[in-house]
Structures are given as C-alpha cells and as structure tokens.
Design an enzyme around this catalytic site. Structure first.
Site, short mmCIF file in Angstrom:
data_model
loop_
_atom_site.label_atom_id
_atom_site.label_comp_id
_atom_site.label_asym_id
_atom_site.label_seq_id
_atom_site.Cartn_x
_atom_site.Cartn_y
_atom_site.Cartn_z
N LYS A 168 108.19 -65.17 15.32
CA LYS A 168 108.44 -66.05 14.17
C LYS A 168 109.63 -66.98 14.46
CE LYS A 168 105.47 -63.68 11.54
NZ LYS A 168 105.10 -62.58 12.44
N LYS A 185 107.46 -64.32 4.64
CA LYS A 185 106.92 -63.32 5.56
C LYS A 185 108.03 -62.62 6.33
CE LYS A 185 105.72 -67.02 8.86
NZ LYS A 185 104.60 -67.67 9.56
N ARG A 206 94.80 -71.06 16.68
CA ARG A 206 95.41 -70.38 17.82
C ARG A 206 95.18 -71.25 19.06
NH1 ARG A 206 96.72 -65.31 19.25
NH2 ARG A 206 98.02 -65.55 17.37
N ARG A 257 91.35 -69.94 12.59
CA ARG A 257 91.10 -68.75 11.78
C ARG A 257 91.14 -69.17 10.31
NH1 ARG A 257 95.10 -66.09 14.99
NH2 ARG A 257 96.36 -67.85 14.34
N ARG A 289 95.78 -66.07 3.99
CA ARG A 289 95.97 -65.74 5.41
C ARG A 289 94.69 -65.98 6.19
NH1 ARG A 289 97.62 -59.65 4.73
NH2 ARG A 289 95.74 -59.82 3.44
N ASP A 308 100.50 -70.68 17.15
CA ASP A 308 99.80 -70.80 15.88
C ASP A 308 100.20 -72.13 15.26
OD1 ASP A 308 98.64 -68.36 16.27
OD2 ASP A 308 99.83 -67.29 14.78
N GLU A 350 104.03 -70.20 14.65
CA GLU A 350 104.42 -69.00 15.40
C GLU A 350 104.24 -69.25 16.90
OE1 GLU A 350 102.87 -65.21 14.30
OE2 GLU A 350 103.12 -65.55 12.14
N ASN A 370 103.35 -66.71 19.83
CA ASN A 370 102.96 -65.32 20.12
C ASN A 370 103.06 -65.04 21.62
OD1 ASN A 370 101.63 -64.22 17.42
ND2 ASN A 370 101.12 -66.38 17.64
#
Length: 312
Positions: A124, A159, A209, A224, A232, A272, A280, A282
């Site tokens: 994050k 979050k 992604r 997504r 979400r 993301d 984000e 990842n």
C-alpha cells in the site's frame, strides 16, 4: 536449472488459476528441475540457511497435479533460483522470512523477488514513492485528519496497510455513515496506521492488474470488476476478471515504474490501477498470469521464466 519455489502448501493450489502453478508448468516444460518448500521447512543451522526441499514432478492432472519426493535437507545456495511465492499477510513471520532469505543471498542463493526489496515495499505505502500517479491519499491513524480528509473529498476508501484480497476495505459516502465506527475498527482506536484515498468511480470498470516482469510491461492487464454491489474488484472478493490491452495511461505508469522496480531487485511486480490512478504495488506474490493467458493467448509465465533464465 534447479528452481525452488518457496510457496504456500501445494495442496492449497487452485491449478486452474494459480500463477505459481503456471510458472512451474512453463519451467518444467523447458526441462528445468522443479522443487518446492514452505517457510516452516526453513532453518539456520551452523550459520547456514537450509530447508527441507522436495523435488516435484507435474502429472498434468488438474486435481492430482503433482508428485513429491521425500524432502531432503538442502542449502538454498544449491539451487539456481529461489522463487518467493508466499502469499500475504505480510506479518512478522513474513518479515523473519525475508531476513532468512537475505542471509541465504549472502551465502550465494539467488532469490526472486529480492527479500530486502520485498520488505522495503509495503504494497500500500509504496505508491507514495510515485505520487505523480496516485489519487489524493492520506496515511494516518489520527481520527481528526481522517475526518478532515472525508470533508474535503466527500467519498473515500479506507483500508488497512497489511490487508490482501480486499479484506478490510470500506467505502464511506458524503453522509459519513459509520465513519467513526470504521475509523475505530481499522485504527484500533488510533493504535494502527491506515490508508485513506479519494474514491475513484472508475472502479466500476475494474481494478486493473498490470504485471511488470524483468523491467518490462506485460501488454495486457486483468480488470477485476466488482460484482453484486461490491466496491471491491479483487478476485478473492468475487470480482470478475476481464483481460484487456493496456490503455495509454496504463502503459505510461507501467513503463515508468518497471525499470525502477527491477533495478531494486523486484523481478515480478503487480501494479493495481483504477482509472488513471496507481493504487497498490504488489511484490509478494502477484497473480493473474492464467487469466490473462487464457483470454488473450499471451503466455505470461513464459515471459516470467525468460526473465528468471536471464537473471541467473
């Protein structure tokens, strides 16, 4: 090559969508020897980082998909590559794992992603290093700061900094319904730092992604898309995965970050992006290989194994 995957239990894999499984299939298909072990199999003995590692063979059966030899105590430096594929949460046990792997590197092991880089890039918080690509964002445990941010931006997302798969993500609208309760819950009454972002309405079109491999950008992303009234888009939260070509903005972000992150020792990264904004970075166990490959024909796993072969 001898490639060892440090992953979660193999029996937990959903082979129809698991990215680690796709990596294994691609590597085995090229004649590389595949091994697997878990964090619990590792130890430091007489100063050396060792693990009980099992050689595995793939059966081609989606349900009974592997055969494993009896694990043998091995030094991690005996493998050509150690692929770190342990899922979050990134808790203290994960931090300890990075310390062990970092020591193994000093003893000659080659680990991807580099453990120090994994530890240094909270998935994050890392977006703050690339602030030109992010939406208005606050990181704080202070209730008054969070309430002020809400007053300024009206619709916000809150979050935890250590969540995965969309866990603990809340949306608060203009009316501020339940904002106090959410702040208390996520921050533990001010004891834990959280992230708050301006709500990005383009989430309706998907949380994208974007994969970076070996300093290059995979030409397709997986959007997504939230389902059933969810905010979400995470697949783990029921999101629908739809592969797409990268937009000009997606490509701009990917091209800018890919060489920077690769130079830091991050062979594989999953960005993301919602709308035009990075949300984000990842680095622990990025996924979506199979969904992109199945829908576009682009072999993401082949690109990854190419990068591993080049790196070693």
């Amino acid at each position: 090559m001898k490639i060892a995957f440090l992953a979660d239990p193999l029996t937990s894999f959903k082979t129809y969508k698991d990215s680690t499984y796709a990596m294994m299939v691609e590597a085995a298909g090229r004649g590389h020897a595949i091994y697997a072990f878990e964090q619990k199999d590792m130890a430091i003995e007489s100063g050396a980082v060792v693990a009980n590692v099992a050689h595995i063979s793939l059966t081609g059966d989606a349900h009974d998909w592997f055969r494993a030899d009896a694990p043998a105590a091995s030094s991690l430096r005996d493998f050509d590559a150690i692929i770190l594929r342990k899922d979050p949460p990134f808790d203290m046990e994960y931090v300890y794992l990075t310390y062990l792997l970092e020591l193994a590197e000093l003893q000659g092991a080659r680990v991807f992603n580099k453990p120090q880089a994994v530890r240094s890039h909270n998935e994050k918080l890392a977006i703050a290093q690339f602030s030109q690509y992010i939406a208005p964002t606050l990181v704080s445990s202070d209730e008054q700061r969070i309430r002020a941010f809400h007053r300024e931006h009206s619709r916000i997302i809150l979050k935890p900094l250590d969540g995965m798969g969309g866990t603990g993500v809340f949306k608060v609208d203009e009316d501020g319904m339940n904002l106090g309760s959410i702040i208390e819950t996520l921050t533990g009454n001010g004891a834990r730092t959280i992230m708050v972002q301006r709500y990005i309405p383009e989430i309706a079109a998907g949380d994208k992604r974007i994969l970076l491999i070996g300093g290059a950008v995979v030409p397709h992303c997986l959007a997504r898309i939230p389902q059933g009234g969810e905010v979400r888009g995470n697949l783990a939260a029921g999101g629908l995965g739809v592969a797409r070509e990268l937009s000009a903005r997606d490509r701009e972000i990917g091209v800018a970050l890919a060489p920077v992150l690769a130079a830091r020792g991050l062979l594989l990264v999953g960005l993301d992006v919602i709308g035009d904004y990075l949300t984000e970075v990842n680095v622990t166990s990025p996924t979506c290989f199979q969904e992109i490959a199945q829908q576009t024909g682009f072999n993401v796993a082949a690109m990854f194994v190419d990068a591993v072969e080049k790196a070693v």
